[in-house]
Scaffold this active site. Structure first.
Site, mmCIF file in Angstrom:
data_model
loop_
_atom_site.group_PDB
_atom_site.id
_atom_site.type_symbol
_atom_site.label_atom_id
_atom_site.label_comp_id
_atom_site.label_asym_id
_atom_site.label_seq_id
_atom_site.Cartn_x
_atom_site.Cartn_y
_atom_site.Cartn_z
ATOM 1 C CE1 TYR A 130 -4.149 1.818 0.338
ATOM 2 C CE2 TYR A 130 -2.639 3.412 1.302
ATOM 3 C CZ TYR A 130 -3.861 3.109 0.732
ATOM 4 O OH TYR A 130 -4.799 4.095 0.547
ATOM 5 C CD GLN A 191 -11.594 2.450 -1.375
ATOM 6 O OE1 GLN A 191 -11.831 2.337 -0.166
ATOM 7 N NE2 GLN A 191 -11.467 3.642 -1.962
ATOM 8 C CG ASN A 214 -6.386 6.642 5.480
ATOM 9 O OD1 ASN A 214 -6.647 5.451 5.589
ATOM 10 N ND2 ASN A 214 -6.944 7.411 4.567
ATOM 11 C CB SER A 237 7.724 9.280 12.994
ATOM 12 O OG SER A 237 9.034 8.835 12.814
ATOM 13 C CD GLN A 259 11.766 10.793 12.688
ATOM 14 O OE1 GLN A 259 10.739 10.154 12.543
ATOM 15 N NE2 GLN A 259 12.674 10.907 11.722
ATOM 16 C CG ASP A 361 13.879 8.681 7.457
ATOM 17 O OD1 ASP A 361 13.560 7.637 8.053
ATOM 18 O OD2 ASP A 361 13.649 9.822 7.902
ATOM 19 C CD GLU A 415 -0.499 -33.423 25.623
ATOM 20 O OE1 GLU A 415 -0.880 -33.431 24.441
ATOM 21 O OE2 GLU A 415 0.424 -32.693 26.040
#
Lengths: 436, 436
Positions: A130, A191, A214, A237, A259, A361, A415
């Site tokens: 994503y 979706q 999000n 972060s 950050q 990063d 058992e």
């Protein structure tokens, strides 16, 4: 104003515990909406995906235009300036080299009983990544997610990325191409996660979904977890800098702000043995906050969640840092390697004054997808292991079964799992008969 | 009657897809109840834990009696017969030896740019293991969960186990002792998970929770995920046997029943190249179902979810097995190693006629906590890695920063993250000044 704490002050422990427990994120409860979206995509496939994209991204698709064509990708990528292309390629090469070293080895051995044991690693067949649209559409994150998947050997790797109003970031497409992504779909939100997990007429389902998003995307990932694998659900972060006062206060101020500028909920903490140095860093932050492009965001983060903590010595600094278990930890001290030995919980450590977190990063090599919200206590950054799974192997010789089978039978009976015991006993009896 | 399928029949693919998609579990929706229980324990701690134990386990506790004392443990363990103790010790030793080989190595290296890179593994500090009470209170599962944690180096390892009416399985306490568990608490259900995740006055919180449990326990684990790490949410057990007709049909029947006897929702599938052998196994199952102690459970599982699938050749068998991605896969064929090479998705493979799956449940060495419900496509059985996390390391020399810093700055600017770029630029400028 950030918080100022000192371990020498009374009540420090309570204040530090409060800092640790601060609720920085107010996740809206979108679970019901997300459940509906997933059910809709599961039932109606492409039709639902196209309708929802129309509604949320104000953009009309057809099953044929869900994926970017090679020509469309080439046209977008042509817009990327050479310097940015070269930078992305350097980053990709370094990330690939780092992650290639993570490939675990298969093992197979025989033990004293004659049992052959071992395990074998193999890639997931298909993974979906994503990529957020708009401002948080980071090409560096495409590299950080896609390259470990390709290094692991994932055969089919697809990207989903919303293109609100039809607009895409050409750098995202270029990063996907450099990383070896097979297909990029113009869909996003819950979706898109549903399409990856369950498949539609056009999008084949994947086995693993990674990448940031999000609240809707996060809720959808949580919901499809189990049907497919997911990476962590990332929170805002964080950076923690430990400084002994030997560095440049402005460098550390910029590292803290790097950050803070991500998100108003981000958290930047300085722990220092030198109270005056702490003040100097705080002043440097204030000065930078006058001019930074993202000063509005960074300022709120620093004011609400920032902290400067003065400690007696570096041992105390390490101990507090371990309680925070920060996502990013910078050791801006004279002997960062020695201090690093005392760190037990951190997503990534950046050693010394010439290693700003921003290097990690983009081009350092290690992954920038790291555990947030104190989860470095129990989890790790993204790696090739996230795209691999292990199959264990066991092969008993008749001798091995004779040696250890009776113990298995005994435990099965204890058992109350009779068939388990009989499955061993039937073979042992046959072996014993064969001997007579 | 189990299902009979053949790849030679028309409509096979649709029937096989249906078999794959069968819903075997009807999880009750206990989420609201669980949310309340967790909130209650979080707020009131021990008091809530004790009240909930009184209500659900009909058993009165005080903060002092939450944990078993060493004397209580010794008294219970004294009841265990020598044979069972020896079997548990053999199992523990073998599980320990297997998992010790899983310890990953730290790495540190310098690359051509002068960057020092690497990573370091470390254990989670504290882990909690859930052990169900009553019938499903398996000492073997205590070993399978606790030993990898101890091999990983977890410092504090606790067990929570409900003791309805005050009754505990002495073998569970013995297994915990053999595995090196520090404390065993007499609590269970969602309230025990809440106590492990958030802590109470008496129970310190842990970082990772593993172990099987009922729907309440599973829902609670899902809810506290993120606050702490969890292992997978296990579904009902599965076995798939591939047979070429060379073995004893009764052995395979018993292997199928050894999963079916776990749970009415368990699934046992035979794939064979020999239709007559398939019939012989099915007859052997029916014969065993006359007398097995757990015939009621195993019979329902076999009737509702069992299947015999006849294939043209072993390649076809491997392909179907990979679509199932079974938790347990037995290869009862003349050349199991050759067939094993074609298997891409399986939790554990048992090779050859003398390796019944039950060996793996107890004494083989590999873990018996394995991915169910087709999740072997993307996940692995429990291992020491579940109790470790990795911290990545990066250290730039001035030369390395000069070599790769500009690319980081370029990408930061392209992502509109100015402070990221400036944190690199400030150092590069200082280095350049130093040169002049």
């Amino acid at each position: 104003m950030p918080q100022y704490l000192s371990t020498r002050e009374e009540g420090f422990d309570a204040r530090f515990t409060d800092l640790l427990g601060m609720k920085r994120e107010d996740s809206p409860d979108v679970d019901a909406v997300v459940a509906e979206i997933i059910a809709d995509v599961r039932t109606r496939g492409d039709a639902a995906l196209i309708e929802l994209t129309e509604r949320f991204d104000r953009f009309s698709l057809t099953p044929e235009s869900l994926a970017f064509t090679p020509e469309e990708i080439a046209a977008e990528i042509a817009k990327v300036p050479d310097a940015e292309r070269a930078a992305l390629e350097l980053a990709a090469e370094r990330i690939r080299a780092y992650h290639a070293r993570q490939m675990p080895e298969d093992q197979r051995w025989s033990d004293a009983s004659g049992a052959e044991l071992g395990w074998r690693w193999g890639p997931v067949s298909a993974a979906g990544l994503y990529v957020p649209g708009g401002l948080a559409s980071y090409p560096s994150s495409v590299l950080m997610n896609a390259i470990p998947a390709k290094v692991a050997g994932v055969e089919r790797l697809v990207v989903v990325c919303p293109t609100p109003g039809g607009v895409v970031n050409p750098l995202v497409l270029l990063a996907a191409q450099i990383a070896g992504v097979d297909t990029v779909y113009r869909v996003g939100g819950a979706q898109a996660i549903a399409a990856l997990a369950y498949g539609t007429q056009t999008i084949a389902p994947v086995d693993k979904i990674t990448g940031p998003g999000n609240a809707f995307v996060a809720a959808a990932k949580r919901r499809v977890f189990g049907r497919v694998g997911i990476d962590m659900i990332a929170g805002p972060s964080e950076i923690l800098v430990i400084a002994d006062g030997t560095g440049d206060p402005d460098w550390i101020a910029l590292d803290l702000m790097s950050q803070a500028e991500h998100d108003e909920s981000a958290q930047a903490i300085l722990i220092t043995t030198d109270a005056e140095f702490g003040q100097a860093v705080a002043r440097a932050v204030e000065a930078r906050l006058e001019t930074l492009e993202r000063r509005a965001i960074a300022g709120v983060s620093w004011r609400d969640f920032g902290a400067v903590i003065v400690v007696r010595d570096l041992d105390e600094a390490a101990e507090l840092s371990n309680r925070v278990a920060p996502e990013h930890l910078e050791l801006c001290v004279a002997d960062p390697d020695a201090l690093s030995e005392k760190i037990t919980h951190a997503g990534a450590i950046f050693l010394g004054a010439y290693t700003p977190e921003a290097i990690g990063d983009y081009v350092g090599g290690p992954n920038h997808v790291l555990p947030t919200a104190r989860s470095a206590r129990f989890s790790s950054g993204l790696s090739v292991l996230d795209f691999l799974k292990r199959t264990t192997l066991a092969k008993m010789s008749p001798g091995a079964l004779r040696a250890i089978g009776p113990a298995a039978e005994c435990l099965a009976i204890s058992e109350s799992l009779e068939a388990h015991g009989l499955s061993v006993r039937a073979r042992l009896d046959a072996l014993n008969e064969g001997e007579e």
